[in-house]
Design a protein around this motif. Structure first.
Motif, short mmCIF file in Angstrom:
data_model
loop_
_atom_site.label_atom_id
_atom_site.label_comp_id
_atom_site.label_asym_id
_atom_site.label_seq_id
_atom_site.Cartn_x
_atom_site.Cartn_y
_atom_site.Cartn_z
N GLY A 155 -3.57 2.98 -15.83
CA GLY A 155 -3.91 3.48 -14.51
C GLY A 155 -2.67 4.12 -13.89
N VAL A 156 -2.86 5.21 -13.18
CA VAL A 156 -1.72 5.93 -12.59
C VAL A 156 -1.96 6.11 -11.10
CG1 VAL A 156 -0.24 7.96 -12.70
CG2 VAL A 156 -1.40 7.16 -14.77
N PHE A 157 -1.00 5.69 -10.30
CA PHE A 157 -1.05 5.90 -8.86
C PHE A 157 -0.21 7.13 -8.50
CE2 PHE A 157 -1.94 1.36 -9.08
CZ PHE A 157 -2.95 1.22 -8.13
N ARG A 158 -0.71 7.95 -7.61
CA ARG A 158 0.14 8.94 -6.96
C ARG A 158 1.03 8.18 -5.97
NH1 ARG A 158 -5.08 10.61 -7.34
NH2 ARG A 158 -5.53 12.71 -8.13
N HIS A 163 -1.86 14.42 -12.98
CA HIS A 163 -2.82 14.99 -13.92
C HIS A 163 -2.25 15.04 -15.33
CE1 HIS A 163 -6.22 16.13 -11.39
NE2 HIS A 163 -5.35 16.50 -10.46
N GLU A 164 -0.97 15.33 -15.45
CA GLU A 164 -0.36 15.42 -16.78
C GLU A 164 -0.35 14.07 -17.47
OE1 GLU A 164 3.66 17.31 -18.89
OE2 GLU A 164 3.29 17.58 -16.73
N VAL A 187 3.87 18.48 -6.57
CA VAL A 187 4.48 18.03 -7.82
C VAL A 187 3.89 16.69 -8.24
CG1 VAL A 187 6.65 17.36 -8.93
CG2 VAL A 187 6.60 19.30 -7.35
N ILE A 188 3.70 15.79 -7.27
CA ILE A 188 3.09 14.50 -7.56
C ILE A 188 1.71 14.70 -8.19
CG2 ILE A 188 2.12 12.40 -6.55
CD1 ILE A 188 4.35 12.46 -4.49
#
Length: 454
Positions: free
Chosen positions: A341-344, A370-371, A364-365
């Motif tokens: 899981g990835v948080f901004r 997305h990357e 940029v965040i």
């Protein structure tokens, strides 16, 4: 009185809601399925990041606007404590109750039965509960549909073994509200687990802010391993025990050996890492030894070859350079984690991270988020593909049919935590709560498909 509880946020919050529900029920109050039928509506709020607060305010505003005469609305939980001013401005909120005050819910509901009650300020020391917020605020109607879907025929139960946290990560607000970790006594955890099993739970998910620090305040060494060994003695062999929020520096050789030795313990570990570049981790005030983390992952897989490892990361943390971000991507390629899981990054007032220089621009965040997600989707797909042709035990959670009327059941394997990981779709109709051996025939990036084996 009739009451309805809305739970926002994470499983730890759900545990507190269950506690309030139990207290109110024991006092003779009646739970109802929808807010419209309740005399008192209780919203157990979330305040972890800005998106969570927006969701909380949206739900409170909608419920406040829809109140009928004589109906009361309580804002409970972390946002009632962390942002009492914002909560107090929501029209229709009659009272607030902090997270460590939830045992007072009976007295508050009794007060609300009186003709008038002023808005009560939350106590200054009420803690915050960690939560994974939705990306966008949701309405109460959307929440209700999701909650009904998630809680119907659910054979899993959460068991909170400690509260608070001894870590002081620079981006986190939790210790400011929850304070240091306080472990629940071993005997109390065992009693709760046995009660959950008696009530029909087939899976017990252990949760805490810092699971692998369990028992330190009780004078225990390897407290989590000790607890697990005791749990496996008092639960049936076909019950699943799942570990969530296990920080890597608390994972010992004994814990790994205990997980590998007992059939009840799912070969699954949620291990929040947050980043992989040492400089970023130092700014986060977290251990910066990424090489040690990779060795730990190798040790876990050596002891449990099929273990599913989940982690969370933050994209766009202050000062994150292109090189630091690329190091995160390289780590993911090397580690080959099953779930991510990835948080901004969210700039939370009052945290040390909010005052750091070189805040990363939102554009940029977003691009980096997305990357990372694209990369991990490829990795997760490959990890799932490894199961095609193999057989997994699946805990069935519901069943229905395709548009063509073909029976289809849905459940989870040991690799999938409730609500946050993938699912296993099984051709045929099987009772909720049953354990079905399933031969996997198809895999996507998130889910598996299969048919009953044998």
């Amino acid at each position: 009185m009739k009451y309805h509880i809305v739970t926002l946020g994470c499983p730890k919050n759900a545990v507190d809601s269950e506690g309030m529900d139990g207290l109110l029920s024991a006092q003779g109050h009646q739970a109802v399925a929808v807010a419209e039928d309740a005399d008192v509506i209780i919203v157990n709020t979330c305040s972890f990041i800005a998106a969570a607060r927006a969701e909380t305010l949206g739900v409170l505003k909608e419920l406040g606007e829809r109140k009928r005469p004589g109906q009361r609305l309580i804002a409970a939980g972390c946002m009632a404590q962390s942002h009492p001013g914002e909560v107090a401005t929501v029209q229709g909120v009659d009272a607030t109750l902090g997270t460590q005050q939830w045992t007072q819910i009976g007295a508050m509901v009794g007060q609300l039965a009186q003709p008038v009650i002023p808005l009560a300020p939350a106590a200054a020391t009420i803690p915050l509960i960690l939560a994974t917020a939705a990306e966008q605020p949701v309405s109460y109607a959307d929440w209700r549909t999701t909650q009904i879907r998630r809680t119907r025929h659910t054979p899993s139960a959460y068991l909170k073994i400690s509260d608070g946290c001894n870590l002081r990560c620079a981006f986190c607000t939790i210790p400011r509200f929850k304070g240091d970790m306080r472990s629940k006594p071993v005997g109390a955890v065992l009693a709760e687990a046995q009660e959950l099993v008696a009530q029909g739970a087939r899976e017990i998910v252990l949760v805490a802010q810092h699971l692998t620090d369990y028992g330190r305040d009780l004078g225990l060494q390897d407290g989590l391993a000790i607890l697990l060994e005791e749990l496996c003695q008092v639960t049936p062999p076909d019950i699943w025990i799942r570990l969530m929020y296990a920080y890597p520096h608390g994972i010992s050789e004994r814990l790994i050996a205990t997980m590998a030795a007992h059939p009840q313990i799912c070969h699954y570990l949620d291990m929040p890492l947050q980043h992989a570049h040492p400089a970023t981790l130092r700014r986060m005030r977290r251990p910066p030894d990424t090489d040690r983390t990779l060795r730990l992952i190798a040790e876990l897989r050596a002891a449990m070859p099929d273990i599913a490892i989940r982690s969370t990361f933050i994209a766009g943390y202050p000062g994150e350079t292109t090189a630091e971000f690329n190091a995160l991507l390289e780590f993911l390629q090397t580690a080959q984690l099953d779930r991510v899981g990835v948080f901004r990054y969210s700039r939370e007032p009052g945290t040390p991270a909010a005052e750091l220089p070189d805040q990363v621009r939102p554009q940029v965040i977003e691009r980096r988020w997305h990357e990372v997600m694209r990369l991990q989707q490829t990795i997760s797909h490959a990890r799932n593909q490894r199961w095609i042709g193999r057989t997994l035990t699946v805990l069935i959670e519901g069943n229905g049919a395709t548009d063509d009327g073909i029976p289809l059941s849905v459940g989870r394997s040991f690799r999938d935590a409730p609500e946050i990981d993938g699912q296993v779709f099984v051709w045929g109709s099987y009772p909720s709560g049953s354990m079905v051996p399933v031969r996997v025939t198809q895999a996507t990036a998130y889910d598996l498909w299969g048919e009953a084996a044998g």
